[in-house]
Design a protein around this motif. Structure first.
Motif, PDB file in Angstrom:
ATOM      1  N   GLY A   1       4.736  14.364 -24.199  1.00 25.71           N
ATOM      2  CA  GLY A   1       4.585  15.704 -23.657  1.00 25.71           C
ATOM      3  C   GLY A   1       5.525  16.671 -24.336  1.00 25.71           C
ATOM      4  O   GLY A   1       6.669  16.327 -24.667  1.00 25.71           O
ATOM      5  N   THR A   2       5.079  17.884 -24.536  1.00 23.64           N
ATOM      6  CA  THR A   2       5.897  18.870 -25.230  1.00 23.64           C
ATOM      7  C   THR A   2       7.000  19.405 -24.320  1.00 23.64           C
ATOM      8  O   THR A   2       6.981  19.222 -23.095  1.00 23.64           O
ATOM      9  CB  THR A   2       5.028  20.034 -25.729  1.00 23.64           C
TER      10      THR A   2
ATOM     11  N   PHE B   1       0.981  22.050 -25.613  1.00 27.17           N
ATOM     12  CA  PHE B   1       0.765  21.232 -24.418  1.00 27.17           C
ATOM     13  C   PHE B   1      -0.541  20.462 -24.534  1.00 27.17           C
ATOM     14  O   PHE B   1      -0.606  19.268 -24.231  1.00 27.17           O
ATOM     15  CB  PHE B   1       0.746  22.119 -23.164  1.00 27.17           C
TER      16      PHE B   1
ATOM     17  N   SER C   1      -0.106  19.299 -13.351  1.00 23.85           N
ATOM     18  CA  SER C   1       1.099  20.106 -13.563  1.00 23.85           C
ATOM     19  C   SER C   1       1.316  21.101 -12.432  1.00 23.85           C
ATOM     20  O   SER C   1       2.434  21.586 -12.244  1.00 23.85           O
ATOM     21  CB  SER C   1       1.015  20.865 -14.881  1.00 23.85           C
TER      22      SER C   1
ATOM     23  N   ARG D   1       0.232  26.034 -17.910  1.00 27.21           N
ATOM     24  CA  ARG D   1       0.523  24.842 -18.711  1.00 27.21           C
ATOM     25  C   ARG D   1      -0.135  23.616 -18.093  1.00 27.21           C
ATOM     26  O   ARG D   1       0.034  23.367 -16.895  1.00 27.21           O
ATOM     27  CB  ARG D   1       2.033  24.590 -18.777  1.00 27.21           C
TER      28      ARG D   1
ATOM     29  N   SER E   1       2.669  17.614 -18.776  1.00 21.97           N
ATOM     30  CA  SER E   1       3.474  17.174 -19.917  1.00 21.97           C
ATOM     31  C   SER E   1       4.297  15.982 -19.469  1.00 21.97           C
ATOM     32  O   SER E   1       5.169  16.108 -18.615  1.00 21.97           O
ATOM     33  CB  SER E   1       4.390  18.313 -20.389  1.00 21.97           C
TER      34      SER E   1
END
Length: 604
Positions: A362-363, A372, A404, A409, A412
């Protein structure tokens, strides 16, 4: 699922656990809250709070002060194939500061586990039996000590002084990304606490670590992961220290690059000596998770995750050789984006005799939202001397905004670990994240006549271990140590999950004990027998060992003289201790028994 598929997983949602929400965003500002250390995410831990041999689950939170869930313990009330957890309402109360990380331990070796939880400049040791109490670990430091400004992103339970009790190491990492606290105002010196005979932690000062090169407590680094294993087969647990230079920025050449900290023998004037994950020009990285994996007939390798170019290293001549790129497990870039990898789970997922990998990815907080979407959790199946990449085709769910709980986003991933939470003989993969909820995947039953996976509960006698130090020895294959507990803000399971229903379990002492799960998932308690007997008459020390003991000739390192006394290779050996010897350590061949024995404790 057909036998040809090998292994499949399915995403599962568990009431209460699935509702846990570690939010980053302050609803008033729509920005991450002060002190959230936004890149690192929330962690979790498996431990047995009530001694019933079911693994309970701690989940951390970065957002309990801004409307998210509080950090919480979820009590395991599962039955086979029915995952069920309930919140421990006494523990799951809102706090004035968020506690993002958690690590199980058993400092008093009573089978009722303790829990270490950490947050911004906070670290607490929670006891639950016979009554609940909390020790503020950082309050054990002087009030003006800069080391109080530690945000522990990793922790490890290991016996540092060889007294037979688990001690605690806290790996201090990045603090908040906030204008009120500069990054250079955070302490990056790791902390260690020795556990005394009353089960109380005592700060281990650098001045008390009284040998040359006190690497563990002197080196500065952003420690995202701490793992341990006996990597050179000398009986002493070595550390896998995963440091992140990226966070410190350019010009931080004084930082330690991490790597393997090999434990020095009692006869050496050091505590640890370092091997790096790369040659000098490649030794630094943003290291996060670690695991141990066997490659066909090439032996054991260390898999280490990084922001790009994960490492798969071994040290045949003392220098690191990295095969990650050639074996296609480096996970460097996807669609032009740096690929951040975090957690490592090692297992033989498809029961073909070869080790496989699950890597959570995950970023960090990248303004490019496409970063992402480029990430996904990966499964590497070992095939023909290399690895084949899988994910959604094996049932690993894609990242979503629902997971999330953020409209901007998608999910992640951060840490990952495995267990059989409901004791049905199939494993669960538990994943933590940057924000939102944890993700659980369950192994799908297949049509092969596989025996159920078996959960082993080790009971150590001489050398303690918690989530580390134990290894599986199948009847027809190499010894497996697999997960090393190196995980960001998370601990791994204290129990050993075996794909084999029969074999041997090697204890941290070196004892090799058979187990037979009788074709059922357990949990099965495996007690280390009393395989060593010592008696003393004057300076005559008699050492007797049984069938479970390590092989090799017996020798004794006597202290304080620092003299070696050689014995024979039989099961009953008598040696003469040097004058003034009040303590000693034993070695079988080249294998130390990592326990110090004292004259006052040995009966005549």
């Amino acid at each position: 699922m057909s036998p040809e598929t090998g292994v499949m997983f399915e995403r599962v949602e568990i009431p209460h656990v699935h509702d846990h929400n570690s939010t980053l965003l302050d609803p008033q500002t729509n920005w991450p809250s002060a002190g959230a250390s936004a890149d690192m995410g929330f962690g979790g831990a498996l431990f047995d709070i009530d001694g019933d041999l079911d693994l309970d689950l701690f989940l951390g939170s970065q957002g309990e002060t801004i409307g998210g869930s509080p950090s919480c313990i979820y009590i395991n009330e599962s039955t086979p194939a029915q995952l069920r957890f309930r919140p421990d309402t006494e523990f799951c109360q809102a706090r004035t500061n968020s506690m993002a990380a958690g690590f199980g331990t058993d400092v008093n070796a009573d089978g009722f586990h303790e829990l270490v939880i950490t947050g911004l400049f906070q670290a607490e040791l929670h006891f639950f039996h016979p009554e609940r109490r909390v020790i503020d670990l950082l309050a054990l430091l002087p009030e003006d000590d800069v080391r109080r400004r530690c945000f522990a992103s990793s922790a490890l339970s290991v016996d540092l002084n060889y007294d037979g009790r688990l001690d605690l190491i806290l790996g201090c990492a990045v603090g908040p990304m906030d204008e009120n606290i500069r990054i250079d105002e955070v302490s990056y010196r790791n902390l260690a606490f020795l556990i005394d005979s009353e089960g109380m932690p005592q700060l281990l000062e650098r001045s008390d670590w009284n040998k040359e090169q006190p690497l563990l407590l002197e080196a500065q680094g952003v420690t995202l992961g701490l793992g341990a294993a006996d990597l050179n087969d000398d009986g002493l647990l070595d550390l896998l220290v995963n440091e992140d230079r990226r966070i410190m920025g350019p010009g931080a050449d004084y930082l330690d690059p991490g790597g393997i900290y090999l434990r020095c023998g009692a006869d050496q004037s050091c505590q640890y000596q370092a091997l790096r994950y790369g040659n000098p020009e490649q030794e630094f990285g943003a290291y996060m998770g670690s695991g141990l994996v066997h490659l066909g007939d090439q032996g054991e390798f260390i898999y280490v995750t990084d922001e790009t170019y994960n490492r798969l290293v071994h040290y045949p001549d003392g220098a690191p050789i990295d095969l990650a790129e050639s074996l296609r497990v480096d996970l460097a870039f996807m669609g032009g984006h740096r690929f951040f990898s975090w957690g490592v789970v090692v297992d033989d997922f498809d029961r073909d005799g070869f080790d496989d990998l699950f890597i959570s990815n995950g970023t960090v907080m990248d303004p490019d939202i496409d970063a992402f979407g480029a990430h996904f959790d990966a499964v590497f199946m070992q095939r023909d001397g290399g690895f084949v990449l899988h994910s959604g085709d094996l049932g690993i769910a894609p990242f979503t905004h629902d997971d999330s709980r953020n409209e901007t986003r998608p999910y992640s991933s951060r840490a990952a670990f495995k267990a059989d939470l409901d004791n049905d003989g199939f494993l669960e993969l538990i994943g933590m994240g940057l924000e939102g909820r944890p993700r659980l995947h369950r192994e799908v039953p297949n049509q092969r006549p596989d025996s159920p996976r078996c959960t082993l509960v080790p009971i150590d006698r001489y050398v303690p271990g918690f989530g580390i130090g134990h290894s599986l020895v199948p009847g027809d294959g190499p010894e497996r140590r697999w997960d090393s507990q190196g995980q960001n803000r998370s601990g791994t399971s204290p129990f050993v999950l075996s794909p084999w229903t029969q074999g041997h379990l090697r204890f941290p002492s070196g004892a090799k004990v058979p187990f037979d799960c009788q074709n059922s998932p357990g949990p099965w308690v495996v007690k280390e027998p009393e395989w060593l007997s010592l008696s003393l008459s004057g300076d005559q020390l008699q050492i007797q060992r049984s069938e479970h003991a390590p092989d090799g000739a017996v020798s004794v390192y006597a202290e304080p003289s620092g003299q070696w006394v050689q014995g024979g290779d039989g099961d009953l050996v008598t040696i003469t201790l040097p004058d003034g010897s009040d303590r000693w350590m034993i070695r079988f061949g080249a294998h130390w028994l990592a326990r110090r024995f004292f004259r006052a404790e040995v009966s005549p």
